[in-house]
Design a protein around this motif. Sequence first.
Motif, short mmCIF file in Angstrom:
data_model
loop_
_atom_site.label_atom_id
_atom_site.label_comp_id
_atom_site.label_asym_id
_atom_site.label_seq_id
_atom_site.Cartn_x
_atom_site.Cartn_y
_atom_site.Cartn_z
N LEU A 169 0.80 -1.21 0.00
CA LEU A 169 0.00 0.00 0.00
C LEU A 169 0.83 1.26 0.00
O LEU A 169 0.35 2.34 -0.35
N CYS A 170 2.09 1.16 0.41
CA CYS A 170 2.93 2.35 0.52
C CYS A 170 3.37 2.83 -0.86
O CYS A 170 3.75 2.03 -1.73
N PRO A 171 3.35 4.15 -1.08
CA PRO A 171 3.83 4.68 -2.36
C PRO A 171 5.34 4.60 -2.48
O PRO A 171 6.04 4.30 -1.52
N GLN A 172 5.82 4.89 -3.69
CA GLN A 172 7.25 4.87 -3.95
C GLN A 172 7.88 6.15 -3.41
O GLN A 172 7.35 7.25 -3.58
N LEU A 173 9.02 6.00 -2.75
CA LEU A 173 9.74 7.16 -2.22
C LEU A 173 10.88 7.50 -3.17
O LEU A 173 11.75 6.67 -3.45
N CYS A 174 10.87 8.71 -3.70
CA CYS A 174 11.89 9.17 -4.63
C CYS A 174 12.74 10.24 -3.94
O CYS A 174 12.21 11.16 -3.30
N VAL A 175 14.04 10.12 -4.10
CA VAL A 175 14.98 11.01 -3.42
C VAL A 175 16.02 11.50 -4.43
O VAL A 175 16.22 10.90 -5.48
N SER A 176 16.66 12.60 -4.07
CA SER A 176 17.73 13.12 -4.93
C SER A 176 19.04 12.39 -4.70
O SER A 176 19.94 12.46 -5.53
N ASP A 177 19.14 11.67 -3.59
CA ASP A 177 20.34 10.90 -3.27
C ASP A 177 19.90 9.65 -2.51
O ASP A 177 19.08 9.74 -1.59
N VAL A 178 20.45 8.51 -2.91
CA VAL A 178 20.05 7.25 -2.29
C VAL A 178 20.36 7.27 -0.79
O VAL A 178 19.71 6.57 0.00
N ALA A 179 21.28 8.12 -0.38
CA ALA A 179 21.62 8.20 1.04
C ALA A 179 20.46 8.71 1.88
O ALA A 179 20.44 8.53 3.10
N LEU A 180 19.48 9.39 1.24
CA LEU A 180 18.33 9.91 1.95
C LEU A 180 17.26 8.85 2.18
O LEU A 180 16.23 9.14 2.81
N CYS A 181 17.44 7.64 1.63
CA CYS A 181 16.46 6.57 1.82
C CYS A 181 16.50 6.06 3.25
O CYS A 181 17.55 6.10 3.91
N PRO A 182 15.39 5.59 3.77
CA PRO A 182 15.38 5.00 5.11
C PRO A 182 16.35 3.83 5.18
O PRO A 182 16.70 3.21 4.17
N GLN A 183 16.74 3.52 6.40
CA GLN A 183 17.69 2.41 6.59
C GLN A 183 17.06 1.11 6.10
O GLN A 183 15.93 0.78 6.43
N GLY A 184 17.86 0.38 5.33
CA GLY A 184 17.38 -0.90 4.78
C GLY A 184 16.70 -0.79 3.44
O GLY A 184 16.30 -1.80 2.86
N TYR A 185 16.58 0.43 2.92
CA TYR A 185 15.91 0.62 1.63
C TYR A 185 16.76 1.43 0.67
O TYR A 185 16.27 2.00 -0.29
N GLY A 186 18.05 1.49 0.95
CA GLY A 186 18.98 2.17 0.07
C GLY A 186 20.07 1.22 -0.37
O GLY A 186 19.84 0.02 -0.58
N ASN A 187 21.27 1.77 -0.52
CA ASN A 187 22.39 0.92 -0.96
C ASN A 187 22.74 -0.14 0.07
O ASN A 187 23.37 -1.16 -0.27
N ASP A 188 22.38 0.10 1.35
CA ASP A 188 22.67 -0.89 2.37
C ASP A 188 21.87 -2.17 2.17
O ASP A 188 22.14 -3.18 2.83
N LEU A 189 20.86 -2.11 1.27
CA LEU A 189 20.10 -3.32 0.95
C LEU A 189 20.87 -4.26 0.04
O LEU A 189 20.59 -5.47 -0.01
N CYS A 190 21.83 -3.73 -0.72
CA CYS A 190 22.55 -4.51 -1.74
C CYS A 190 23.83 -5.11 -1.16
O CYS A 190 24.39 -4.60 -0.19
N PRO A 191 24.32 -6.17 -1.77
CA PRO A 191 25.58 -6.77 -1.34
C PRO A 191 26.74 -5.81 -1.54
O PRO A 191 26.65 -4.80 -2.25
N THR A 192 27.88 -6.14 -0.93
CA THR A 192 29.08 -5.29 -1.03
C THR A 192 29.51 -5.19 -2.49
O THR A 192 29.57 -6.18 -3.22
N GLY A 193 29.84 -4.00 -2.95
CA GLY A 193 30.28 -3.77 -4.33
C GLY A 193 29.15 -3.48 -5.28
O GLY A 193 29.39 -3.19 -6.46
N GLU A 194 27.92 -3.52 -4.82
CA GLU A 194 26.77 -3.22 -5.68
C GLU A 194 25.98 -2.07 -5.09
O GLU A 194 26.11 -1.75 -3.90
N LYS A 195 25.17 -1.47 -5.93
CA LYS A 195 24.34 -0.36 -5.46
C LYS A 195 22.93 -0.51 -6.02
O LYS A 195 22.68 -1.29 -6.93
N LEU A 196 22.04 0.27 -5.45
CA LEU A 196 20.63 0.21 -5.84
C LEU A 196 20.44 0.98 -7.15
O LEU A 196 20.80 2.16 -7.24
#
Length: 822
Positions: free
Chosen positions: A19-46
């Motif tokens: 039900l939650c809408p998509q969150l769009c940001v100017s920098d992936v670092a602004l995403c909540p914890q667990g929903y940015g680059n920290d979601l991806c394995p080491t060496g990869e990005k969202l």
Amino acid sequence: NEVDVDGRPCPLRTRTGALCPQLCVSDVALCPQGYGNDLCPTGEKLCIDGSCSSACGDIPARKNPCGCGFQFPPEQAAGLVPCASFLDVTIDHYNAKDPSQTIDFCADKFNVSGIVPIWGRWSAEQDLATNLPISNGRRFWAGKQCPKAPKYHYKYNEPLWLGVFACSGAEAIILAIWVVYKYFREKTVKRLRRKESGFTTATAAAVAVANAKDTKPLSGKLIDDASLSSASKEKTSGTSASATAGADEGTELRLKGFKNDVLGWIGFVSVLAVSLGWFVFLGFWTGDYYGTLGEVASLAHYNSSLLDETLIPIWIFATTWLVVCCTFQDRIRNYFRIECLPAEGTCVQIERELVELRMASSTSMFVRLAKRAEENFVKLIRANYHVKTCKIERIPRTGQRYFNYMCTRYVFNESSAQYSPYQFDLGSTHNQLKSHAGGLSSDEAGARFDLVGPNFISVDVPSYVMAFALEMSQFFYLYQFMVMWLYYYWNYYIIGVIDTCIILLSAIVKVVVRVRSELRVKHMAEHSEACSILRDGEWQELSTIDLVPGDVFRVAAGMHVPCDAVVLGGNIVSDESSLTGEPLPIRKFPIHDDDGIHDKSGAGKINTLFAGTSVSQAQSVTTSDGSVSEPIGLCVHTGTQTDKGQLVQEILFPQPISFIFNEQLRLVFGILILYAILVFILAMVFYQTQPSASWFYAMFSCSQLISPLLPAALVMGQSVAANRLKKKQIYCVNLDRVIMAGKVQMFCFDKTGTLTKEGLEFYGGLCAHTNGDDTKAPSFDSFVDSFSALPDLMRTAASTCHAVAEVEGGLMIGNPVDIEMF
């Protein structure tokens, strides 16, 4: 309506899901914890498509949900990237009409701090809590909160459309040039038609050959530069009931001459190319729907709605083009030829009016209205004519023009300026016919052969491939495949493929049954064998194909009579069961030496041999003057001018027949069409979705009313019936006649002998006597049940006063009453 029966609002329910809408940001670092680059394995990005990768540069920008589906997103949306999609949530008392409820719940659930405006509300780019600008950290709710994207449009400078416009323009130019060119080339012929009204009303006598004493005038009307009026054809009692349409006396065949032209050939090829191009174009659009050309909707700027809206006019234009080509397929080739006088053309277009034989008429007013509407429409598009184009050839000996139509040769007669079949009049009296007993010379026979053609009924049976192509060119198959194309496109391809296989299977079965039946007719009609023909005063071994009217030929036991002939000598017994159904052989006698009139349909039948029958016995007889009369016949008619030829024409070119059943079907189809139009309107009005989706839904609904599988079901049933009839030695060339036969409730036979037991049984004799007194009335003796017990005088009279003959094998032929005495 969100209220109960008492008018009170319904309680809100609990809702679970994404039900939650998509969150769009100017920098992936602004995403909540667990929903940015920290979601991806080491060496990869969202990446912008929500996947994790070490290289995201190859992903097209249209995959970015932060563009909200806009073909050209606003500049404020530049640089926005999506966070990973939030997990499913459960919201109590969910209110779909209050987006702030969902946003607040999702912000608290996933620790989205601060005020985040909805995508498109660019003026709210300020943190209201701190009153500080957030230009360095822009965040927007997108996804379900995106505003409606503006409608996509083509610029029409795309390479695909440039190619379409180039092809369409080229075809339009070719057709326009041809119309103008054709107008000026045919101007003389059209002016001649308007000036000379005689071309539509004048009559002329068609002379069969130059030698007037051996010819019979053929009369007819001159229509559209010429007319085709078949010669009078005599009908034999006991054969088929009527001659074929086009072979009857007075039947008019409209004739136009044409010449080939290079520019016309280019125009015709261009029409074929465009017809094929429509299928290719539809194929590209259908493939793009499934992404087979790369990505889905790549031809429509990756917008599926635009792709759907584009296919609809393409399908309509393609269907209209193909319907027109299918309707006029018999005339379209000649449209791209130059019309001329038939005497000057390289081919002729023959139009034979199809006169429907109406067996019974319905008294219903609605049926009559449907019939009248159909007749008016058929006349409007001239579909009430059978159109055939025949190649004009020349006779090598004389250079005369001729063409073959309905197994008959039509020769151009210079004196009457028209084409007509030639028929030779050898005389009507016995002595006139006997005067031809000397036969023909080779030159005279050759001249007649050139005019009447070979004594051979050539039945053209197409190959299975060609027959299948002709079957597919019918209108209903076009309707079926165009409807199936919508199934292919709109994700119903599985149903479309299954239905297409059923349609093709039924067509293949129909073609196989028809071709096999036509091959059997071909085997029956095409027959030739060696024959002794009297030419130049000598008997020559030639083929029956070489026979012409006026030839004298020997009749031998076991031969198939190759033509309609008059018996000039000998004792002949003929088996006519294959032609008339007569179970017993018939004895044939030579014509008398007198001036009696020979009528082969009346008393002269016993002096006539009919083509297609077989000779059971042929013997020489000794005449009263001591000379030997060998069995010979005088050829009178050949080819389709024989009774067998007329029978073959009736089989190959059947006359349209209409029953009440057919007239009622017209009304049923009319009702279905009106109902389909109503369903289409209702679907377009009440189906609450995109207009293109409503159109597809409406078309699918209409296709179920007039099912594309209906002809397939009928063909399969007719094919099964035809196979059952085949086992009973009954062959059906036209499968539609099986349905008509099933509607027959009463069948009238011409004689009771067809239904009752064959043959008679001897019961006895009852003799009369006068007791030597002629003045008294005779009286009968007692009944005698044995032939050998009858008086000698009675037995002598019965043994000598009869017409019984014994043929080879001990078979007796003659009157059944006489045969029973032996």
